[in-house]
Scaffold this motif. Sequence first.
Motif, PDB file in Angstrom:
ATOM      1  N   SER A  51       0.842  -1.198   0.000  1.00 63.93           N
ATOM      2  CA  SER A  51       0.000   0.000   0.000  1.00 63.93           C
ATOM      3  C   SER A  51       0.875   1.245   0.000  1.00 63.93           C
ATOM      4  O   SER A  51       2.006   1.225   0.493  1.00 63.93           O
ATOM      5  N   GLU A  52       0.331   2.303  -0.562  1.00 65.26           N
ATOM      6  CA  GLU A  52       1.051   3.575  -0.543  1.00 65.26           C
ATOM      7  C   GLU A  52       1.201   4.059   0.899  1.00 65.26           C
ATOM      8  O   GLU A  52       2.223   4.626   1.278  1.00 65.26           O
ATOM      9  N   ARG A  53       0.196   3.810   1.713  1.00 65.34           N
ATOM     10  CA  ARG A  53       0.238   4.216   3.122  1.00 65.34           C
ATOM     11  C   ARG A  53       1.425   3.573   3.844  1.00 65.34           C
ATOM     12  O   ARG A  53       2.117   4.211   4.626  1.00 65.34           O
ATOM     13  N   GLY A  54       1.677   2.292   3.569  1.00 61.86           N
ATOM     14  CA  GLY A  54       2.811   1.596   4.179  1.00 61.86           C
ATOM     15  C   GLY A  54       4.144   2.172   3.747  1.00 61.86           C
ATOM     16  O   GLY A  54       5.063   2.333   4.558  1.00 61.86           O
ATOM     17  N   LEU A  55       4.259   2.516   2.470  1.00 63.09           N
ATOM     18  CA  LEU A  55       5.486   3.116   1.964  1.00 63.09           C
ATOM     19  C   LEU A  55       5.732   4.464   2.629  1.00 63.09           C
ATOM     20  O   LEU A  55       6.831   4.747   3.096  1.00 63.09           O
ATOM     21  N   VAL A  56       4.688   5.299   2.701  1.00 61.60           N
ATOM     22  CA  VAL A  56       4.824   6.622   3.308  1.00 61.60           C
ATOM     23  C   VAL A  56       5.148   6.502   4.800  1.00 61.60           C
ATOM     24  O   VAL A  56       5.986   7.245   5.320  1.00 61.60           O
ATOM     25  N   ALA A  57       4.533   5.553   5.484  1.00 59.08           N
ATOM     26  CA  ALA A  57       4.808   5.381   6.913  1.00 59.08           C
ATOM     27  C   ALA A  57       6.259   4.973   7.151  1.00 59.08           C
ATOM     28  O   ALA A  57       6.872   5.403   8.133  1.00 59.08           O
ATOM     29  N   ALA A  58       6.811   4.170   6.261  1.00 62.46           N
ATOM     30  CA  ALA A  58       8.180   3.691   6.449  1.00 62.46           C
ATOM     31  C   ALA A  58       9.231   4.666   5.937  1.00 62.46           C
ATOM     32  O   ALA A  58      10.284   4.826   6.559  1.00 62.46           O
ATOM     33  N   LEU A  59       8.952   5.335   4.810  1.00 61.12           N
ATOM     34  CA  LEU A  59      10.003   6.119   4.156  1.00 61.12           C
ATOM     35  C   LEU A  59       9.706   7.614   4.047  1.00 61.12           C
ATOM     36  O   LEU A  59      10.546   8.373   3.583  1.00 61.12           O
ATOM     37  N   THR A  61       6.854  11.066   3.210  1.00 58.25           N
ATOM     38  CA  THR A  61       6.036  11.560   2.105  1.00 58.25           C
ATOM     39  C   THR A  61       6.860  11.974   0.898  1.00 58.25           C
ATOM     40  O   THR A  61       6.350  12.007  -0.209  1.00 58.25           O
ATOM     41  N   GLY A  62       8.123  12.250   1.064  1.00 60.01           N
ATOM     42  CA  GLY A  62       8.961  12.688  -0.045  1.00 60.01           C
ATOM     43  C   GLY A  62       9.528  11.560  -0.882  1.00 60.01           C
ATOM     44  O   GLY A  62      10.203  11.803  -1.874  1.00 60.01           O
ATOM     45  N   GLN A  63       9.267  10.325  -0.495  1.00 60.04           N
ATOM     46  CA  GLN A  63       9.831   9.183  -1.218  1.00 60.04           C
ATOM     47  C   GLN A  63       9.082   8.944  -2.528  1.00 60.04           C
ATOM     48  O   GLN A  63       7.883   8.720  -2.532  1.00 60.04           O
ATOM     49  N   ALA A  64       9.805   8.996  -3.637  1.00 61.72           N
ATOM     50  CA  ALA A  64       9.205   8.687  -4.944  1.00 61.72           C
ATOM     51  C   ALA A  64       9.011   7.179  -5.063  1.00 61.72           C
ATOM     52  O   ALA A  64       9.747   6.402  -4.452  1.00 61.72           O
ATOM     53  N   TRP A  65       8.001   6.767  -5.838  1.00 64.41           N
ATOM     54  CA  TRP A  65       7.724   5.342  -5.993  1.00 64.41           C
ATOM     55  C   TRP A  65       7.132   5.074  -7.369  1.00 64.41           C
ATOM     56  O   TRP A  65       6.658   5.987  -8.036  1.00 64.41           O
ATOM     57  N   ILE A  66       7.202   3.814  -7.777  1.00 65.37           N
ATOM     58  CA  ILE A  66       6.544   3.343  -8.992  1.00 65.37           C
ATOM     59  C   ILE A  66       5.796   2.070  -8.650  1.00 65.37           C
ATOM     60  O   ILE A  66       6.042   1.457  -7.610  1.00 65.37           O
ATOM     61  N   ARG A  67       4.876   1.675  -9.510  1.00 67.68           N
ATOM     62  CA  ARG A  67       4.142   0.421  -9.305  1.00 67.68           C
ATOM     63  C   ARG A  67       4.805  -0.661 -10.156  1.00 67.68           C
ATOM     64  O   ARG A  67       4.987  -0.493 -11.350  1.00 67.68           O
ATOM     65  N   LEU A  68       5.167  -1.761  -9.527  1.00 69.13           N
ATOM     66  CA  LEU A  68       5.752  -2.907 -10.216  1.00 69.13           C
ATOM     67  C   LEU A  68       5.209  -4.184  -9.604  1.00 69.13           C
ATOM     68  O   LEU A  68       5.021  -4.259  -8.390  1.00 69.13           O
ATOM     69  N   ALA A  69       5.002  -5.196 -10.438  1.00 69.05           N
ATOM     70  CA  ALA A  69       4.664  -6.524  -9.931  1.00 69.05           C
ATOM     71  C   ALA A  69       5.942  -7.147  -9.366  1.00 69.05           C
ATOM     72  O   ALA A  69       7.052  -6.805  -9.782  1.00 69.05           O
TER      73      ALA A  69
END
Length: 113
Positions: A51-59, A61-69
Amino acid sequence: MEQLLYGEDPEPSDRFPAGPLYVPVRPGPSGSVVRLFRTPLGDRSAVGFTSERGLVAALGTGQAWIRLAEPALRTLTAPLGVTTVTIDPPFTVCAPAPAGPAVPAAALAASAR
């Protein structure tokens, strides 16, 4: 071949997670580059979040991300020798703060007098 029920199958046929992951990236010379992290034992690992929420909680709000399988993430990192993909790491540790400017030994000796 008959599909086994999950209760009977020690390794379920469907790999978890089935959907795309939120994968942290950083800017690179040709676009975005997957960020690699280290496991507690020091091995390199790709990281994905369900989830995006998990990424933001760990890293943050400034962390860039992409969607990958997950298979795509493994394919991208395999040539780098990275065989581990960590999904939803329980915690992350920030990089250590940079050290202050080096103080010459002569200055330290002079201030001690």
